[in-house]
Write a protein that holds these residues in place. Structure first.
Motif, short mmCIF file in Angstrom:
data_model
loop_
_atom_site.label_atom_id
_atom_site.label_comp_id
_atom_site.label_asym_id
_atom_site.label_seq_id
_atom_site.Cartn_x
_atom_site.Cartn_y
_atom_site.Cartn_z
N THR A 1 49.97 51.65 65.80
CA THR A 1 49.12 50.64 66.44
C THR A 1 47.67 50.77 65.98
OG1 THR A 1 48.83 52.15 68.32
CG2 THR A 1 50.57 50.48 68.51
N PRO A 2 47.40 50.67 64.68
CA PRO A 2 46.02 50.87 64.22
C PRO A 2 45.02 49.85 64.78
CG PRO A 2 47.39 50.01 62.46
CD PRO A 2 48.31 50.37 63.59
N ASN A 3 45.45 48.62 64.99
CA ASN A 3 44.51 47.62 65.52
C ASN A 3 44.19 47.89 66.98
OD1 ASN A 3 44.28 46.22 63.08
ND2 ASN A 3 46.11 45.04 63.51
N LEU A 4 45.17 48.28 67.77
CA LEU A 4 44.90 48.65 69.16
C LEU A 4 44.04 49.91 69.22
CD1 LEU A 4 48.31 48.01 70.97
CD2 LEU A 4 46.20 46.69 71.15
N ASP A 5 44.28 50.84 68.31
CA ASP A 5 43.46 52.06 68.26
C ASP A 5 42.01 51.71 67.99
OD1 ASP A 5 45.95 53.26 68.46
OD2 ASP A 5 45.99 53.96 66.38
N ALA A 6 41.76 50.78 67.07
CA ALA A 6 40.39 50.38 66.74
C ALA A 6 39.74 49.68 67.94
CB ALA A 6 40.39 49.46 65.52
N LEU A 7 40.49 48.83 68.62
CA LEU A 7 39.96 48.17 69.82
C LEU A 7 39.64 49.20 70.90
CD1 LEU A 7 39.35 45.47 71.25
CD2 LEU A 7 41.74 45.46 72.00
N ALA A 8 40.53 50.16 71.11
CA ALA A 8 40.32 51.19 72.13
C ALA A 8 39.10 52.05 71.80
CB ALA A 8 41.55 52.07 72.24
N ALA A 9 38.83 52.26 70.53
CA ALA A 9 37.67 53.07 70.13
C ALA A 9 36.36 52.40 70.53
CB ALA A 9 37.70 53.31 68.62
N GLN A 10 36.39 51.08 70.74
CA GLN A 10 35.19 50.34 71.14
C GLN A 10 35.09 50.16 72.65
OE1 GLN A 10 34.87 46.60 69.03
NE2 GLN A 10 35.98 47.47 67.30
N GLY A 11 36.11 50.62 73.38
CA GLY A 11 36.13 50.38 74.82
C GLY A 11 36.42 51.64 75.61
N LEU A 12 37.05 51.45 76.72
CA LEU A 12 37.37 52.53 77.64
C LEU A 12 38.88 52.67 77.71
CD1 LEU A 12 36.47 54.51 79.92
CD2 LEU A 12 36.65 52.57 81.48
N VAL A 13 39.38 53.86 77.51
CA VAL A 13 40.81 54.13 77.60
C VAL A 13 41.06 54.92 78.88
CG1 VAL A 13 42.78 55.29 76.54
CG2 VAL A 13 41.10 54.14 75.10
N LEU A 14 41.87 54.38 79.76
CA LEU A 14 42.22 55.06 81.01
C LEU A 14 43.55 55.78 80.80
CD1 LEU A 14 41.30 52.13 83.41
CD2 LEU A 14 39.90 54.09 82.79
N SER A 15 43.50 57.07 80.66
CA SER A 15 44.71 57.82 80.34
C SER A 15 45.49 58.25 81.57
CB SER A 15 44.36 59.05 79.49
OG SER A 15 43.48 59.89 80.22
N GLN A 16 44.94 58.06 82.74
CA GLN A 16 45.62 58.44 83.98
C GLN A 16 45.80 57.22 84.88
OE1 GLN A 16 46.88 61.55 84.79
NE2 GLN A 16 46.43 61.99 82.66
N SER A 17 46.46 56.20 84.37
CA SER A 17 46.69 55.00 85.18
C SER A 17 48.19 54.82 85.37
CB SER A 17 46.08 53.77 84.51
OG SER A 17 46.61 53.60 83.22
N PHE A 18 48.55 54.19 86.45
CA PHE A 18 49.95 54.05 86.80
C PHE A 18 50.23 52.64 87.28
CE2 PHE A 18 48.63 58.38 87.37
CZ PHE A 18 49.59 59.08 86.68
N SER A 19 51.39 52.14 86.95
CA SER A 19 51.79 50.80 87.38
C SER A 19 52.14 50.83 88.86
CB SER A 19 53.01 50.36 86.57
OG SER A 19 53.47 49.12 87.03
N GLN A 20 51.81 49.75 89.56
CA GLN A 20 52.14 49.63 90.98
C GLN A 20 53.57 49.15 91.20
OE1 GLN A 20 50.30 50.48 93.74
NE2 GLN A 20 49.13 51.51 92.16
N GLY A 21 54.23 48.78 90.14
CA GLY A 21 55.61 48.31 90.28
C GLY A 21 56.33 48.44 88.96
#
Length: 172
Positions: free
Chosen positions: A20-40
């Motif tokens: 996912t190189p394009n998503l990686d590049a986008l994430a490098a410009q933003g905030l990555v929440l590594s401890q998030s969980f789905s509510q459903g």
């Protein structure tokens, strides 16, 4: 929103080589929440929680036969509209659809694809971006089922292997 995408299959979470190189590049410009969980565990419930900021049980009874986001629920699109944001939703239909109450607060809402792909949703989203007022802030949500099975439909990423491939797809 990439429906069904597993975090452990992304380069930003250590998968090498990165698929996912394009998503990686986008994430490098933003905030990555590594401890998030789905509510459903369902698209309908998890997106209802994301759009409302509420637990699913606070939105409506978690029963697929009757679940609809009520008009009384305040969605992020409605809140941002109150603050002058232009709002647009390009959703891939299926369980994230106006029939379930997701259209509330959007200036432009497109859920025309049935369990659709980004192949269907990106072009109209880009057209909307080209036409929106650049002086005003905006909120746009783009959603696709490209990673979600068994709802895979024809699109740019539908056949990751050649026609003769008969092995597994998921790496476990």
């Amino acid at each position: 929103s990439i429906d069904g995408l597993r975090a452990d299959h992304l380069g930003i979470h250590g998968r090498t080589p990165s698929p996912t190189p394009n998503l990686d590049a986008l994430a490098a410009q933003g905030l990555v929440l590594s401890q998030s969980f789905s509510q459903g565990n369902e698209s309908l419930y998890s997106h209802a929680a994301m759009f409302t900021g509420r637990h699913v049980s606070e939105v409506a009874a978690a029963d697929y036969r009757t679940f609809i986001i009520p008009d009384s629920a305040l969605l992020v699109s409605e809140i941002l509209s109150l603050y002058g944001y232009q709002t647009a939703g390009f959703l891939a239909g299926g369980h994230v659809h106006a029939a379930y109450g997701f259209e509330q607060g959007f200036d432009h809402f497109d859920d025309s694809a049935h369990f659709g792909s980004f192949f269907n949703k990106v072009p109209p989203a880009l057209a909307w971006l080209d036409g929106h007022d650049p002086a005003a802030p905006f909120f746009l949500i783009l959603h696709g089922y490209d990673c979600h099975r068994p709802y895979a439909h024809p699109g740019a990423f539908y056949h990751p292997f050649d026609a003769d491939y008969s092995g597994g797809i998921d790496e476990i």
